[in-house]
Write a protein that holds these residues in place. Structure first.
Motif, PDB file in Angstrom:
ATOM      1  N   HIS A 158      11.598  20.060  17.813  1.00 36.95           N
ATOM      2  CA  HIS A 158      12.512  20.265  18.939  1.00 36.95           C
ATOM      3  C   HIS A 158      13.707  21.133  18.575  1.00 36.95           C
ATOM      4  O   HIS A 158      14.688  21.189  19.321  1.00 36.95           O
ATOM      5  N   CYS A 173      10.137  22.136  27.594  1.00 39.48           N
ATOM      6  CA  CYS A 173       9.636  21.054  26.742  1.00 39.48           C
ATOM      7  C   CYS A 173       9.909  19.722  27.433  1.00 39.48           C
ATOM      8  O   CYS A 173      10.904  19.585  28.150  1.00 39.48           O
ATOM      9  N   CYS A 175      11.173  17.234  26.258  1.00 38.71           N
ATOM     10  CA  CYS A 175      12.430  16.639  25.787  1.00 38.71           C
ATOM     11  C   CYS A 175      13.612  17.039  26.659  1.00 38.71           C
ATOM     12  O   CYS A 175      14.706  16.513  26.484  1.00 38.71           O
ATOM     13  N   CYS A 180      11.654  25.009  22.599  1.00 36.55           N
ATOM     14  CA  CYS A 180      11.390  24.219  21.376  1.00 36.55           C
ATOM     15  C   CYS A 180      10.170  24.810  20.676  1.00 36.55           C
ATOM     16  O   CYS A 180       9.189  25.194  21.319  1.00 36.55           O
TER      17      CYS A 180
END
Ligand SMILES: [Zn+2]
Length: 305
Positions: A158, A173, A175, A180
Motif C-alpha cells: 500500500h 485500491c 484501502c 498503491c
C-alpha cells in the motif's frame, strides 16, 4: 510438544501439525464458512480439537489470518474476510481451548516459514512477500518476526509505486488510496495494467502462458510488470537491505521474475552493486500454515521464558 498451525483463508481453513524438527504429522482442510464469524470460529475449533484428540499430545497454536490484530484493542483489523473485523478471535479461541493462541498476518507466516526452513533459511534477515491477489510482506530478523506498534510491518503493497512513469496506471485500491503498488504488481494488477496498455482484458495466467510461448506483446506486458516489481523491491532494499527476498503467491510462479528483476533493480538501488538474492518460496501454498505453526511455538518459548 507439537506445533499446530492454522491458515485461515478466504475459501479454506487448513491445519497442520509439526513435530519439533518440522516434520508434518497431520494436515486437514475444510472450506471457510462465509459471512459468519461464529461459524468460522467453530470451524477452527473443530479442526484443532479433532487434531488434538487424534495426536493426543500437548501443542502450541499459531494462526495466520488475512488481516492483523490491533495492538490497541486486540481485535481483528485490515481483514479482507470482513466478518472477522472487530471480533476478539484470539480471546474467543483462548477461552475455548484454554491455552495461548498467537495470531498474525498471513504474509508474516510466509516470512517466518521461509526463514525457518525454506528459501530464507540461513540468511540473517528475510523480507518475504506474497504477490498474489494482493501484496503483503513480512520481515524476519535472526529467526524472529519483526512487529511494530501498528501491526503493519512489511505492508509494502500500500505504498505508491516508486519512480512512476506515465505508462503506469493509477488504479483505485480497496484501502481507499489510489496508485498503491499492489494494484499493479499483483496478479489482478497484471491484468488491469495490461488492459490499459493493450486494450485486451485477460487474466495474468493467459499473459504468462503467451509470453512463455514467445508472443511479443505478452513478453512486453510481463517485462513492464517485472520492471515495476524491480522498482518496488529496490525501494525495500534501499530501506531495509534484507539478506534475501523471497516471493510467494501466484506471481512467484512466473519463472522470468527471477532472471529479469535482479537484472533491473540495480538502476534504483543506492549501491554500486546489488547482490541480494531473489528467491521463490520453497513451501509455496503451505508456507501460511507452516509459518503459523512456527509462530505458535516461538510465542510459547517467549512466554515461558
Ligand atoms: Zn492500497
Amino acid at each position: 510438544m507439537l506445533q499446530f498451525g492454522i491458515d485461515l483463508g478466504g475459501t479454506k481453513t487448513e491445519i497442520i501439525a509439526l513435530d519439533q524438527s518440522g516434520k508434518e504429522l497431520l494436515r486437514r482442510r475444510k472450506p471457510t464458512p462465509r459471512d459468519s464469524y461464529d461459524a468460522i470460529l467453530n470451524n477452527i475449533l473443530s479442526l484443532v480439537n479433532d487434531a488434538a484428540s487424534e495426536l493426543a499430545q500437548s501443542y502450541t497454536l499459531g494462526l495466520g489470518i488475512p488481516g492483523a490484530l490491533s495492538y490497541q484493542t486486540g481485535l481483528v483489523k485490515n481483514a479482507n474476510t470482513t466478518c472477522l473485523i472487530g471480533e476478539d478471535l484470539k480471546g474467543d479461541l483462548e477461552r475455548a481451548l484454554k491455552q495461548p493462541v498467537v495470531i498474525t498476518n498471513d504474509a508474516d507466516c510466509l516470512a517466518l516459514s521461509e526463514a525457518t526452513d525454506g528459501a530464507g533459511a540461513g540468511f540473517p534477515s528475510v523480507f518475504a512477500v506474497i504477490v498474489g491477489t494482493g501484496c503483503g510482506g513480512g520481515w524476519v530478523v535472526r529467526g524472529s518476526l519483526v512487529s511494530g506498534p501498528n501491526a503493519i510491518t512489511g505492508e509494502w503493497g500500500h505504498n505508491p509505486l516508486p519512480w512512476r512513469e506515465d505508462s503506469d496506471a493509477v488504479l483505485n485500491c480497496y484501502c481507499g488510496l489510489s496508485g498503491c503498488q499492489e494494484t499493479i504488481l499483483s496478479g489482478t494488477g497484471i491484468r488491469l495494467q495490461a488492459r490499459e496498455e493493450t486494450g485486451k482484458d485477460q487474466p495474468a495466467e493467459v499473459w504468462v502462458a503467451a509470453a512463455e510461448a514467445g508472443d511479443e506483446e505478452a513478453k512486453g506486458v510481463l517485462f513492464r510488470h517485472h520492471r515495476r516489481l524491480a522498482k518496488a523491491l529496490a525501494a525495500v532494499i534501499n530501506l531495509m537491505d534484507p539478506h534475501v527476498i523471497v516471493l510467494g503467491g501466484g506471481v512467484s510462479n512466473i519463472a522470468s521474475v527471477y532472471d529479469v528483476v535482479p537484472q533491473l533493480w540495480q538502476e534504483w538501488v543506492f549501491s554500486d552493486s546489488v547482490i541480494t538474492p531473489l528467491k521463490k518460496s520453497v513451501h509455496g501454498d503451505s508456507s501460511g500454515v507452516r509459518g503459523a505453526a512456527w509462530l505458535g511455538a516461538q510465542a510459547d518459548y517467549s512466554s515461558t521464558g
